[in-house]
Design an enzyme around this catalytic site. Structure first.
Site, PDB file in Angstrom:
ATOM      1  N   TYR A 143       3.223  -9.701  12.095  1.00 35.91           N
ATOM      2  CA  TYR A 143       4.334 -10.359  12.794  1.00 35.91           C
ATOM      3  C   TYR A 143       4.520  -9.770  14.213  1.00 35.91           C
ATOM      4  CZ  TYR A 143       6.486 -12.725   8.684  1.00 35.91           C
ATOM      5  OH  TYR A 143       6.779 -13.540   7.616  1.00 35.91           O
ATOM      6  N   GLY A 144       4.096  -8.536  14.379  1.00 37.47           N
ATOM      7  CA  GLY A 144       4.461  -7.782  15.590  1.00 37.47           C
ATOM      8  C   GLY A 144       3.935  -8.334  16.891  1.00 37.47           C
ATOM      9  N   THR A 152      10.075  -5.429  12.267  1.00 38.83           N
ATOM     10  CA  THR A 152       9.864  -6.550  13.180  1.00 38.83           C
ATOM     11  C   THR A 152      10.764  -7.718  12.775  1.00 38.83           C
ATOM     12  OG1 THR A 152       7.596  -5.770  13.367  1.00 38.83           O
ATOM     13  CG2 THR A 152       8.061  -7.956  14.233  1.00 38.83           C
ATOM     14  N   GLU A 189      -3.778  -3.331   7.501  1.00 40.11           N
ATOM     15  CA  GLU A 189      -3.917  -4.496   6.607  1.00 40.11           C
ATOM     16  C   GLU A 189      -5.378  -4.722   6.219  1.00 40.11           C
ATOM     17  OE1 GLU A 189      -1.602  -6.890   5.292  1.00 40.11           O
ATOM     18  OE2 GLU A 189      -0.070  -5.426   5.852  1.00 40.11           O
ATOM     19  N   CYS A 206      10.795  -4.544   6.845  1.00 39.12           N
ATOM     20  CA  CYS A 206       9.963  -4.863   8.003  1.00 39.12           C
ATOM     21  C   CYS A 206      10.863  -4.755   9.228  1.00 39.12           C
ATOM     22  CB  CYS A 206       9.420  -6.289   7.862  1.00 39.12           C
ATOM     23  SG  CYS A 206       8.482  -6.859   9.285  1.00 39.12           S
ATOM     24  N   ASP A 208       8.123  -7.966   3.306  1.00 37.24           N
ATOM     25  CA  ASP A 208       7.426  -7.492   4.510  1.00 37.24           C
ATOM     26  C   ASP A 208       6.383  -8.541   4.880  1.00 37.24           C
ATOM     27  OD1 ASP A 208       6.690  -5.769   6.644  1.00 37.24           O
ATOM     28  OD2 ASP A 208       5.019  -4.990   5.481  1.00 37.24           O
ATOM     29  N   SER A 209       5.927  -8.461   6.135  1.00 44.04           N
ATOM     30  CA  SER A 209       4.842  -9.340   6.554  1.00 44.04           C
ATOM     31  C   SER A 209       3.577  -9.050   5.738  1.00 44.04           C
ATOM     32  CB  SER A 209       4.550  -9.118   8.042  1.00 44.04           C
ATOM     33  OG  SER A 209       4.183  -7.764   8.245  1.00 44.04           O
ATOM     34  N   CYS A 260       8.161   1.203  11.964  1.00 42.94           N
ATOM     35  CA  CYS A 260       7.397   0.121  11.322  1.00 42.94           C
ATOM     36  C   CYS A 260       7.052   0.628   9.937  1.00 42.94           C
ATOM     37  CB  CYS A 260       6.131  -0.180  12.118  1.00 42.94           C
ATOM     38  SG  CYS A 260       4.970  -1.272  11.249  1.00 42.94           S
ATOM     39  N   THR A 261       7.299  -0.199   8.934  1.00 40.85           N
ATOM     40  CA  THR A 261       7.128   0.297   7.558  1.00 40.85           C
ATOM     41  C   THR A 261       5.660   0.507   7.182  1.00 40.85           C
ATOM     42  OG1 THR A 261       7.324  -1.980   6.753  1.00 40.85           O
ATOM     43  CG2 THR A 261       9.312  -0.613   6.706  1.00 40.85           C
ATOM     44  N   HIS A 262       4.743   0.042   8.007  1.00 40.15           N
ATOM     45  CA  HIS A 262       3.328   0.373   7.768  1.00 40.15           C
ATOM     46  C   HIS A 262       3.028   1.833   8.153  1.00 40.15           C
ATOM     47  CE1 HIS A 262       2.749  -3.985   7.536  1.00 40.15           C
ATOM     48  NE2 HIS A 262       1.497  -3.796   7.177  1.00 40.15           N
TER      49      HIS A 262
HETATM   50  N1  DGL Z   1       5.864  -3.484   8.521  1.00 39.94           N
HETATM   51  C1  DGL Z   1       6.239  -4.332   9.638  1.00 39.94           C
HETATM   52  C2  DGL Z   1       7.319  -3.605  10.439  1.00 39.94           C
HETATM   53  O1  DGL Z   1       7.999  -2.749   9.887  1.00 39.94           O
HETATM   54  C3  DGL Z   1       4.981  -4.723  10.346  1.00 39.94           C
HETATM   55  C4  DGL Z   1       5.123  -5.830  11.262  1.00 39.94           C
HETATM   56  C5  DGL Z   1       3.908  -6.630  11.550  1.00 39.94           C
HETATM   57  O2  DGL Z   1       3.524  -7.428  10.702  1.00 39.94           O
HETATM   58  O3  DGL Z   1       3.399  -6.510  12.675  1.00 39.94           O
HETATM   59  O4  DGL Z   1       7.541  -3.862  11.592  1.00 39.94           O
END
Ligand code: DGL
Length: 269
Positions: free
Chosen positions: A39-40, A72, A162, A70, A7-8, A194-196
């Site tokens: 990353y988004g 994204t 984050e 992730c 993941d990012s 989004c996994t966050h």
């Molecule tokens: N967890 C990432 C996702 O599922 C986050 C992307 C990001 O870094 O913006 O999209």
């Protein structure tokens, strides 16, 4: 022997945690590209290049199978990486398909033609890059007809998570749900794309209302990984388990420990 999870940043820990519960014997090597998160807000080329670099780093450590935990990266980089050709014996999988298979009530890996499904009005919450890619709608169209998707780009939420600022993250989630409801007042289902966002699942559910079914990826990806490994037991690789970050290992370890409520120690990638 370890499966790679990328993941990012910290969001993929929601997938890792579910995968560890689902597959307690399995080892995982987690890679957080914290130095480049989020990353988004990046463009597709940038996301592709960063994702490819991280996945190669996992392959170089003996991992054969990498899960892009992730959305994204899955939206912007996965197809391009697969079409560009992968090294022999190496695989990379994304997180969209298990989610869409669950939403459309399919068995894992069911590639039959699209059909009508029970759910018709779906809210998608995701990063700006994932929303812009329309990858979710494209994958959905392969499996279902007549589903109306309203997407909400949730700017700022990943940064707040984050940074560990959960008060800001909650305020942002509530304002993004309000914005979505102005466009689609009565969604039947909501996808946390989004996994966050599973870290804020209670806030999404509260803001949407108890009648909206919220689909969150962690358990779905874990189930589909278990199914995949049953069919491909040769993909376990030879890498060691652990946690790697391109960012400040101490800071990332502290946040990860806070989120998973158990001691997590990252090493520099
Ligand atoms: N967890 C990432 C996702 O599922 C986050 C992307 C990001 O870094 O913006 O999209």
């Amino acid at each position: 022997m370890a499966v790679g999870i990328f993941d990012s940043g910290l969001g993929g820990l929601t997938v890792l945690d579910a995968a560890q519960k689902r597959l307690p014997e399995m080892e995982f090597l987690y890679f957080a590209d914290s130095a480049h998160a989020p990353y988004g807000v990046r463009d597709a080329d940038d996301i592709h290049d960063l994702t490819q670099t991280a996945v190669r780093a996992l392959w170089d450590r003996g991992v054969d199978l990498v899960i892009l935990a992730c959305n994204t990266a899955s939206a912007a980089a996965l197809r391009r990486m697969q079409e560009g050709g992968l090294p022999p014996g190496k695989r990379v999988l994304g997180v969209f398909v298990p989610l869409i298979e669950a939403l459309t009530e399919r068995q894992w890996g069911d590639n039959s033609p699209p059909r009508e499904v029970a759910v018709q009005h779906v809210a998608l919450f995701a990063t700006p890059a994932t929303v812009a890619s329309r990858a979710f709608q494209r994958e959905l169209a392969f499996r279902a007809i007549g589903v109306d998707v309203e997407a909400q780009a949730c700017g700022g939420v990943v940064d707040a998570i984050e940074e560990g600022d959960m008060i800001l993250a909650e305020a942002l989630v509530r304002s993004h749900v309000d914005a979505l409801k102005r466009k689609m007042p009565d969604p039947q289902a909501a996808v946390l794309g989004c996994t966050h966002y599973p870290l804020m699942a209670d806030v999404f559910q509260d803001a949407l209302g108890a009648h909206v079914r919220v689909f969150s990826q962690a358990d779905l990806v874990a189930d589909s990984l278990a199914d995949y490994l049953t069919r491909h037991p040769d993909m376990l690789g030879s890498g060691d388990a652990g946690f790697l970050t391109t960012g400040n290992a101490r800071k990332v370890s502290d946040r990860a420990t806070q989120f998973l409520r158990r001691r997590i120690a990252f090493d520099p990638a």
